[in-house]
Design an enzyme around this catalytic site. Structure first.
Site, PDB file in Angstrom:
ATOM      1  N   LYS A 111       0.821  -1.211   0.000  1.00 46.44           N
ATOM      2  CA  LYS A 111       0.000   0.000   0.000  1.00 46.44           C
ATOM      3  C   LYS A 111       0.853   1.258   0.000  1.00 46.44           C
ATOM      4  CE  LYS A 111      -4.348  -1.674   1.901  1.00 46.44           C
ATOM      5  NZ  LYS A 111      -5.334  -1.587   2.976  1.00 46.44           N
ATOM      6  N   LYS A 192      -5.250 -11.778  -6.236  1.00 49.96           N
ATOM      7  CA  LYS A 192      -6.370 -11.915  -5.302  1.00 49.96           C
ATOM      8  C   LYS A 192      -7.606 -11.137  -5.759  1.00 49.96           C
ATOM      9  CE  LYS A 192      -7.169  -9.420  -1.332  1.00 49.96           C
ATOM     10  NZ  LYS A 192      -7.066  -8.928   0.030  1.00 49.96           N
ATOM     11  N   LYS A 195     -11.479  -5.747  -3.626  1.00 47.34           N
ATOM     12  CA  LYS A 195     -12.452  -4.654  -3.818  1.00 47.34           C
ATOM     13  C   LYS A 195     -11.890  -3.556  -4.683  1.00 47.34           C
ATOM     14  CE  LYS A 195     -13.423  -5.009   0.993  1.00 47.34           C
ATOM     15  NZ  LYS A 195     -13.135  -4.709   2.339  1.00 47.34           N
TER      16      LYS A 195
HETATM   17  P1  AMP Z   1      -9.971  -6.796   2.845  1.00 46.13           P
HETATM   18  O1  AMP Z   1     -10.989  -6.896   1.785  1.00 46.13           O
HETATM   19  O2  AMP Z   1      -8.584  -6.881   2.296  1.00 46.13           O
HETATM   20  O3  AMP Z   1     -10.200  -5.664   3.783  1.00 46.13           O
HETATM   21  O4  AMP Z   1     -10.096  -8.129   3.724  1.00 46.13           O
HETATM   22  C1  AMP Z   1     -11.135  -8.418   4.639  1.00 46.13           C
HETATM   23  C2  AMP Z   1     -11.099  -9.887   5.043  1.00 46.13           C
HETATM   24  O5  AMP Z   1     -11.478 -10.718   3.958  1.00 46.13           O
HETATM   25  C3  AMP Z   1      -9.728 -10.395   5.494  1.00 46.13           C
HETATM   26  O6  AMP Z   1      -9.878 -11.392   6.460  1.00 46.13           O
HETATM   27  C4  AMP Z   1      -9.178 -10.955   4.230  1.00 46.13           C
HETATM   28  O7  AMP Z   1      -8.165 -11.884   4.467  1.00 46.13           O
HETATM   29  C5  AMP Z   1     -10.424 -11.577   3.585  1.00 46.13           C
HETATM   30  N1  AMP Z   1     -10.293 -11.547   2.123  1.00 46.13           N
HETATM   31  C6  AMP Z   1     -10.220 -10.446   1.339  1.00 46.13           C
HETATM   32  N2  AMP Z   1     -10.109 -10.786   0.047  1.00 46.13           N
HETATM   33  C7  AMP Z   1     -10.090 -12.133   0.010  1.00 46.13           C
HETATM   34  C8  AMP Z   1      -9.966 -13.089  -1.030  1.00 46.13           C
HETATM   35  N3  AMP Z   1      -9.852 -12.730  -2.306  1.00 46.13           N
HETATM   36  N4  AMP Z   1      -9.988 -14.390  -0.687  1.00 46.13           N
HETATM   37  C9  AMP Z   1     -10.120 -14.768   0.588  1.00 46.13           C
HETATM   38  N5  AMP Z   1     -10.225 -13.930   1.629  1.00 46.13           N
HETATM   39  C10 AMP Z   1     -10.206 -12.626   1.355  1.00 46.13           C
END
Ligand code: AMP
Ligand code: TRP
Length: 325
Positions: A111, A192, A195
């Protein structure tokens, strides 16, 4: 009973990755643990964003938690910023964390590359996360693989603090969902599903139109072979679809491979699309029920009270250990 805790940032968009990697796992385990789930709104201000709209997004995330099966009778549901002990404890933990270890956090490295004017808050973000976890004597933290390093840092900080000041914190463990620890982008399955991805065709959002979701899956990148085999290195697209299908239906990868041994990619994609659409449609129906109900306000009021009782006790204990007046 052991304790479980997790949080998500109220960024407005919850993806299938968030659902499979974090929320679904939490819902699955809520009978086994005493659980806490919160909206990590303080974490949301670590990156520049003019359009935060935190109130609305926080409400929407709570409605999604409920729609995804988080039961308010089995979980303490609260908003991080409504409980000042999180930031209070964070300072104590910052004074027991090292510049070097925070510099090695993958998420920070990634980031901070995107914006050279990154904030100090982005740097200390994982310490606030450690405070979130350690305040509640948390045993397990369901997260996707990208957050595992942060939970490991929380462990290191807990152990270090306990060694220095005497037993204070429970040392937490990260837990990852079996098949679905990491859901990949549908267009570029080597990265990955996120969002913030530039091409939203690779990302399924829980509040997307159902037809759009179906199209996104039918157009997902695959390979030029014909067999439905889990091989993330050589067949990342198909492997990702297998993971999604397996996670939603609580099947193993082997069971899915067997089920589709004689199928072509078209048939398999259609089955994945049907499964995801059915699951998301169920979630959306419930979301619409909750979003305008005053149940959300009641749950948050109660969660605030309850979480503050736990957090205050731990924070006072920490202050005592360190030897403050
Ligand atoms: P974030 O969207 O990065 O804020 O992540 C929020 C939660 O969702 C965290 O526990 C991440 O590890 C999980 N997470 C986010 N994106 C993924 C993905 N593509 N696959 C699995 N877990 C995810
Ligand atoms: N950093 C996590 C994320 O972006 C959210 C989070 C904040 C969290 N505090 C936490 C997750 C404590 C688990 C436990 O996904």
């Amino acid at each position: 009973m052991k304790r479980m805790l997790t949080g998500l940032q109220p960024t407005g968009v919850i993806t299938l990755g968030n659902y499979i990697g974090a929320i679904k796992e939490m819902a699955k385990r809520q009978d086994e643990y005493e659980s806490f789930i919160f909206v990590a709104d303080l974490h949301a201000i670590t990156v520049p964003n003019m359009d935060l709209n935190l109130k609305e997004k926080t409400r929407s995330l709570i409605a999604l938690y409920l729609a995804c099966g988080i039961d308010p009778n089995k979980n303490t549901i609260f908003v991080q910023s409504e409980n000042e002990y999180h930031t209070n404890l964070s300072w104590f933990l910052e004074c027991n964390s090292y510049f070097g270890e925070l510099s090695r956090m993958h998420q920070f490295k990634e980031k901070s590359k995107k914006n050279e004017n990154f904030t100090a808050g982005l740097f200390t973000y994982p310490v606030l996360m450690a405070a979130d976890i350690l305040l509640y004597d948390t045993d397990v933290v369901p997260v996707g693989i990208d957050q595992k390093q942060h939970v490991e840092l929380a462990r290191d900080i807990a152990i270090r603090f306990n060694n220095k000041y005497g037993e204070t914190f429970v040392v937490p463990e990260p837990v990852m969902s079996g098949a679905g620890a990491k859901i990949m982008d549908l267009i570029d399955p080597t990265k990955k599903m996120s969002k913030s991805s530039e091409n939203q065709n690779g990302v399924i959002r829980l509040l997307d139109d159902l037809d759009v979701i179906r199209k996104k899956i039918m157009r997902a990148t695959t390979d030029s072979e014909m067999n439905i085999k889990y091989d993330p290195e050589n067949k990342p697209g198909i492997s990702n679809l297998i993971t999604i299908y397996a996670s939603i239906l609580n099947k193993t990868v082997e069971e899915v491979e067997k089920e589709f041994i004689d199928s072509n990619y078209g048939t398999f994609k259609k089955a994945v699309a049907d499964t995801v659409v059915q699951e998301v449609s169920r979630i959306q129906d419930k979301y619409n029920e909750y979003i305008n109900s005053d149940l959300i306000d009641k749950i948050l009021e109660e969660g605030k009270k309850k979480s503050r009782i736990f957090a205050k006790a731990k924070y006072e204990a920490v202050k005592n250990k360190v030897g403050f007046y």
